[in-house]
Every structure is written in C-alpha cells, then in structure tokens.
Design an enzyme around this catalytic site. Structure first.
Site, short mmCIF file in Angstrom:
data_model
loop_
_atom_site.label_atom_id
_atom_site.label_comp_id
_atom_site.label_asym_id
_atom_site.label_seq_id
_atom_site.Cartn_x
_atom_site.Cartn_y
_atom_site.Cartn_z
N TRP A 31 6.55 15.55 -11.47
CA TRP A 31 7.68 14.64 -11.22
C TRP A 31 8.25 14.22 -12.56
CZ3 TRP A 31 10.40 11.34 -7.70
CH2 TRP A 31 10.27 11.71 -6.35
N PHE A 66 0.62 10.35 -8.49
CA PHE A 66 -0.42 9.99 -7.51
C PHE A 66 -1.57 10.99 -7.56
CE2 PHE A 66 -2.36 9.66 -3.30
CZ PHE A 66 -2.54 8.29 -3.23
N CYS A 89 5.06 10.24 -15.52
CA CYS A 89 6.19 9.32 -15.72
C CYS A 89 6.62 8.79 -14.36
CB CYS A 89 7.34 10.04 -16.40
SG CYS A 89 8.83 9.04 -16.51
N VAL A 90 6.52 7.48 -14.18
CA VAL A 90 6.99 6.86 -12.94
C VAL A 90 8.22 6.02 -13.27
CG1 VAL A 90 6.23 5.72 -10.82
CG2 VAL A 90 4.52 6.51 -12.45
N THR A 95 12.58 1.27 -3.84
CA THR A 95 11.54 0.86 -2.90
C THR A 95 10.27 0.45 -3.66
OG1 THR A 95 10.55 3.04 -2.72
CG2 THR A 95 12.41 2.58 -1.27
N HIS A 97 7.62 2.06 -3.75
CA HIS A 97 6.87 3.26 -4.12
C HIS A 97 6.36 3.16 -5.56
CE1 HIS A 97 6.49 6.95 -1.68
NE2 HIS A 97 5.90 7.37 -2.76
N PHE A 122 -4.73 7.32 -20.90
CA PHE A 122 -3.58 6.96 -20.07
C PHE A 122 -2.29 7.24 -20.82
CE2 PHE A 122 -0.63 3.83 -18.16
CZ PHE A 122 -0.87 4.04 -16.82
C1 DLZ Z 1 7.18 10.07 -4.30
C2 DLZ Z 1 7.30 9.80 -5.75
C3 DLZ Z 1 8.27 8.92 -6.25
C4 DLZ Z 1 9.22 8.19 -5.35
N1 DLZ Z 1 8.41 8.69 -7.56
C5 DLZ Z 1 7.58 9.32 -8.43
C6 DLZ Z 1 7.70 9.11 -9.82
O1 DLZ Z 1 8.57 8.39 -10.32
N2 DLZ Z 1 6.80 9.75 -10.63
C7 DLZ Z 1 5.82 10.56 -10.16
O2 DLZ Z 1 5.02 11.10 -10.95
N3 DLZ Z 1 5.70 10.80 -8.84
C8 DLZ Z 1 6.55 10.20 -7.96
N4 DLZ Z 1 6.44 10.44 -6.62
C9 DLZ Z 1 5.46 11.46 -6.16
C10 DLZ Z 1 4.03 10.91 -5.97
O3 DLZ Z 1 3.38 10.72 -7.22
C11 DLZ Z 1 3.19 11.94 -5.17
O4 DLZ Z 1 3.26 13.20 -5.79
C12 DLZ Z 1 3.65 12.06 -3.72
O5 DLZ Z 1 3.70 10.80 -3.10
C13 DLZ Z 1 2.68 12.98 -2.92
O6 DLZ Z 1 1.37 12.41 -2.86
#
Ligand code: DLZ
Length: 167
Positions: A31, A66, A89-90, A95, A97, A122
């Site tokens: 992601w 995740f 990277c998130v 939402t 999430h 980390f």
């Molecule tokens: C679903 C999701 C969302 C909304 N945002 C991110 C993100 O910003 N960064 C990231 O690494 N992963 C994101 N994911 C995917 C979740 O980490 C995961 O892969 C899915 O929920 C499947 O378990």
C-alpha cells in the site's frame, strides 16, 4: 517534532556502523508503494554504506501494513536473519481505518520484539497526507527507511554486546 532536529541517517561516513556480518530481513507493505519503495531504497542504500552485502538482505512484500506483523514473523521464523526492518506507510483517510491499522501494526511489532530473540525495527510512516509521506521518504525530513537501517545495525550490535555468537 524530534524529526525536525534529529535525523539519525545523517551519519558521518566514518561512523557508519559495521554490518558486514549481519543478516537483514525487510518486510515491505505494498500500500502506498511509491512511498514504501522509497523507504526500502533508503534502507538498502544505507545498509550497503554499512557494508552489508546484498546476499545478506532478504526483502519480502506484504499487501498492507496490517500484514506487516505476519510477514515479519515469517521472516523471523523461516529465515536466518539477525533483525527485521518493517516498512509501511499509513495515510489518514476519512474513516477510522487509519487508527485501527496504526494500532494493529504498532502493537504487532511490539509483540514480536517481546516474543522473538531478534529486534524488529519500526519503519512505518503514519501521516496525515501524501505530502508528509513524501517529505519523510527522501524529502526535506530525510528518509526514515535509511534511519531504520542504522537503527537495525545498532540493535544487532547491542544484542551482540551481550551474546557472543558465531557469524
Ligand atoms: C485498507 C487499507 C487502508 C484504507 N489504508 C492503508 C494504508 O494507508 N496503508 C497500508 O499499508 N494499508 C492500508 N490498507 C490495507 C490494510 O493494511 C490491509 O492490507 C487490508 O485491510 C487487508 O487486511
């Protein structure tokens, strides 16, 4: 923020820690891959500056942050690495999430550190927007992947200061 003033990756060439005999696992979330690939490249470049050899760096990909905990656990269980660098990277969305993923990966990596005899580093950006991610993956706030590589080498050094091990 401490990152404005203190960037671990600003190491002098002469004091790069020595990683010649160390084995590294790197788990990378796909992601936001533009960012995570930049972090990965930063980590690998810095490991090489620490004299790590390419054959001692194992890179594995997982879909998102995740899944980082599971990927890092597999690296610890099924490969002979001294340390695992966890890259992701998130980016904050509309939402909750963001909160759940950040919480899960942070908690997961902490748990791994407590359960396994090797360190897990980390290197997950948790940012409000893409621009902040750019700035921390090779932009004006450095490359957090590079910093995590230095941290990884230092944590292996720390362990070896207690435990004498062959190779
Ligand atoms: C679903 C999701 C969302 C909304 N945002 C991110 C993100 O910003 N960064 C990231 O690494 N992963 C994101 N994911 C995917 C979740 O980490 C995961 O892969 C899915 O929920 C499947 O378990």
């Amino acid at each position: 923020m401490s990152t404005n003033f203190k960037n671990q990756a600003n190491y002098d060439e002469n004091i790069f820690p020595d990683a010649q005999n160390m084995k590294f696992g790197i788990v990378v979330a796909e992601w936001n891959s533009k960012i995570t690939n930049a972090l990965l490249n930063g980590a690998i470049d810095t490991l090489k500056k620490c004299k790590a050899s390419e054959e001692n760096i194992t890179v594995k990909y997982v879909p998102g942050c995740f899944e980082i905990t599971t990927g890092a656990k597999y690296l610890a269980e099924f490969s002979n690495v001294d340390v695992v660098i966890c890259i992701g990277c998130v980016i904050q969305g509309e939402t909750k999430h963001f909160d759940y993923i950040c919480q899960s990966v942070t908690h997961g990596i902490t748990e791994l550190n407590l359960k396994f005899p090797i360190p897990f580093i980390f290197s997950v950006l948790t940012v409000n927007n893409f621009q902040q991610a750019i700035e921390r993956s090779g932009g004006k706030y450095g490359n957090k992947g590079s910093e995590s590589a230095i941290t990884a080498v230092r944590m292996v050094e720390l362990k070896r200061s207690f435990v004498t091990q062959p190779g």
